[in-house]
Design a protein around this motif. Structure first.
Motif, mmCIF file in Angstrom:
data_model
loop_
_atom_site.group_PDB
_atom_site.id
_atom_site.type_symbol
_atom_site.label_atom_id
_atom_site.label_comp_id
_atom_site.label_asym_id
_atom_site.label_seq_id
_atom_site.Cartn_x
_atom_site.Cartn_y
_atom_site.Cartn_z
ATOM 1 N N LEU A 61 -4.650 6.108 1.940
ATOM 2 C CA LEU A 61 -3.857 4.932 2.286
ATOM 3 C C LEU A 61 -4.380 4.269 3.559
ATOM 4 C CD1 LEU A 61 -1.385 3.124 1.790
ATOM 5 C CD2 LEU A 61 -0.009 4.808 3.056
ATOM 6 N N LEU A 90 0.821 -1.202 0.000
ATOM 7 C CA LEU A 90 0.000 0.000 0.000
ATOM 8 C C LEU A 90 0.858 1.257 0.000
ATOM 9 C CD1 LEU A 90 -2.776 -1.030 2.533
ATOM 10 C CD2 LEU A 90 -3.123 -0.434 0.135
ATOM 11 N N VAL A 145 -5.095 2.468 -4.764
ATOM 12 C CA VAL A 145 -4.746 2.659 -3.364
ATOM 13 C C VAL A 145 -5.321 1.539 -2.510
ATOM 14 C CG1 VAL A 145 -5.042 4.153 -1.369
ATOM 15 C CG2 VAL A 145 -4.461 5.134 -3.581
ATOM 16 N N GLY A 147 0.866 4.002 -2.656
ATOM 17 C CA GLY A 147 0.570 5.360 -2.213
ATOM 18 C C GLY A 147 1.646 6.328 -2.644
#
Length: 504
Positions: free
Chosen positions: A46, A11, A503, A15
């Protein structure tokens, strides 16, 4: 645990790619900002929606429950107070209306304080006062001490309720804000129903003093919860407190089990003016501020007018006659009347759910006009008093429609104004709404005993006011990002949900 770390690392990588692309998208608000800094909205995307926000929302929901319970319980126990202190009509009206007027003033007095010193600070101060003065109301030795205590309670509610709404939307990404606002508004109406149900079960058994003590206990739990949760990250960003904001975000990421992006540098705003009342009346916001205040005034007049009207009408009759004299005897509210009050009050709970669905998928402006028009028609229907059961049904629908419209009004209030004046604007609009509530507590009470249809006329006029204001309101805020500064809030900035699926 390894799986969580891998997922978190993935992630963060995605991000970071989003931040790199963000220099040309909606997350980059100004050309003078450092392109190496990451805006809060990216952190929130996020972070997602998880346990951290649910914990904060749970505390805020309990705070809201406590507020609305304290706000409406006096209209239920007024017959007990009449017996205790031999109240006349004027003093009864003073007790009923004072808490609404104090509620209105509290929002204005403490809204700018919240924008300057923080959401959590104001909530802790106000909920502590709510508990103390709620208990003092229960031990009041005379009607004057009770009146002063209830005014103090109203001031605390005025500080609490707008701040809980602002706090709620400031701890999540903009795309989740409708859920937070709706949860708070549902709990506000649950609080009103809770009072009716609690009164049905306890009031005539334990007496009004112990009933007030019991109703003050949720505030004590709120005090504990507020000590345990952190400040609003969005407020900390707008106030330039980078270190506190980052530490707070770490708390949110920890509870959501998402790895915190240490390589990012949080974008903050330095030296911003916060909490200035004049800023909500600058040309950019003037029209919206006035129209929102008028709509909220009309709707709250109707909602709290019904709160005042119902206990009287359930005792005296809905289809009254001209010149009826007030019954100032010591008859306690019947169990059947308390149950009917609870059922009609529950209309707002279902209305908030409808308002959430309509607002999320159909926008704010057009549904608000439709709800306002229906509200005006329903208030007109109150003139046709066929049977008391039919009139009770119309009251249920009227409360339902006005509550649904209020959901959309709150969406607009919280979405139009930036963080630096969000609580100030909320308190200002809330003042006019609750001033309408205080006015209805006086007018509806007196007008009913002159002629019940005069009280209904006051509902009709305020329904018309809300409808006209809604027709003049031409701003749509669906799919806009929440902003932190007045400069960012351009009024026509549309949210582009950039790489949302990536995301995730």
């Amino acid at each position: 645990m390894e799986g969580d770390k891998d997922q978190g690392s993935s992630l963060v990588a995605k991000g970071s790619d989003l931040v790199a692309k963000g220099s040309d998208n909606v997350f980059n608000y100004g050309a003078t900002e450092d392109p190496d800094e990451t805006p809060l909205e990216t952190y929130y995307d996020l972070l997602g929606l998880g346990r951290a926000q649910y914990i904060v929302w749970a505390v805020l929901l309990l705070t809201c429950l406590s507020d609305m319970s304290e706000l409406t319980l006096v209209t239920i126990i007024i017959q007990h107070l009449r017996c205790e202190w031999k109240l006349d009509l004027i003093f009864e009206t003073a007790i009923t209306s004072s808490v609404f007027l104090a509620y209105a003033l509290g929002g204005v007095l403490f809204g700018s304080v919240s924008d300057r010193y923080g959401r959590r600070f104001i909530l802790l101060l106000a909920i502590t006062g709510l508990f103390i003065f709620g208990v003092l109301s229960a031990v009041a030795v005379n009607k004057w001490m009770f009146l002063v205590a209830r005014i103090a309670v109203g001031l605390c509610i005025g500080a609490n309720f707008p701040t809980t709404l602002v706090f709620t939307v400031e701890v999540v990404a903009s795309k989740y804000r409708e859920y937070g606002i709706s949860a708070i508004l549902i709990m506000a109406n649950v609080g009103m129903v809770f009072v009716g149900v609690a009164a049905y079960l306890l009031l005539n058994k334990v007496g009004w003093r112990w009933f007030l003590v019991i109703m003050a206990l949720p505030a004590l739990l709120c005090m504990i919860g507020l000590y345990l949760i952190p400040e609003s990250p969005r407020y900390l960003v707008a106030s330039g407190e980078r270190e506190r904001a980052v530490d707070t975000l770490r708390w949110y990421f920890k509870w959501n089990k998402v790895e915190f992006p240490e390589e990012w540098k949080l974008r903050i705003h330095d030296n911003l003016s916060r909490g200035n009342l004049k800023d909500i009346l600058v040309p950019k916001y003037r029209k919206e501020t006035i129209l929102l205040s008028l709509m909220y005034f009309g709707n709250i007049y109707i909602i709290f007018g019904i709160v005042v009207f119902l206990p009287i009408a359930l005792t005296e009759g809905f289809c009254g006659t001209t010149g009826k004299k007030p019954r100032l005897d010591c008859a306690k509210p019947s169990q059947a009347n308390l149950l009917t009050y609870s059922i009609i009050s529950s209309a707002s709970i279902f209305a908030v759910i409808l308002g959430l669905i309509v607002g999320k998928y159909c926008g704010r402006k057009i549904p608000l006009r439709i709800f306002s028009f229906c509200l005006f028609l329903l208030t007109c229907c109150l003139y046709v008093c066929i049977t008391e059961q039919v009139t009770q049904g119309v009251f249920f629908l009227t409360k339902f429609t006005s509550s649904a419209a209020n959901v959309l009004i709150w969406f607009l209030i919280l979405e139009i104004y930036p963080t630096v004046i969000r609580n100030t604007a909320t308190g200002f609009v809330n003042f006019w709404g609750k001033f309408g509530g205080a006015l209805s507590a006086v007018l509806v009470y007196f007008l009913y005993y002159v002629n019940p249809f005069l009280a209904v006329t006051s509902f009709v006029l305020n329904g018309l006011l809300s409808f006209i204001a809604s027709m003049l309101f031409d701003r749509e805020t669906k799919d806009l990002l929440l902003t932190d500064t007045i400069e960012e809030s351009s009024g026509d900035q549309e949210e582009e949900v950039v790489e949302e699926e990536e995301v995730r």
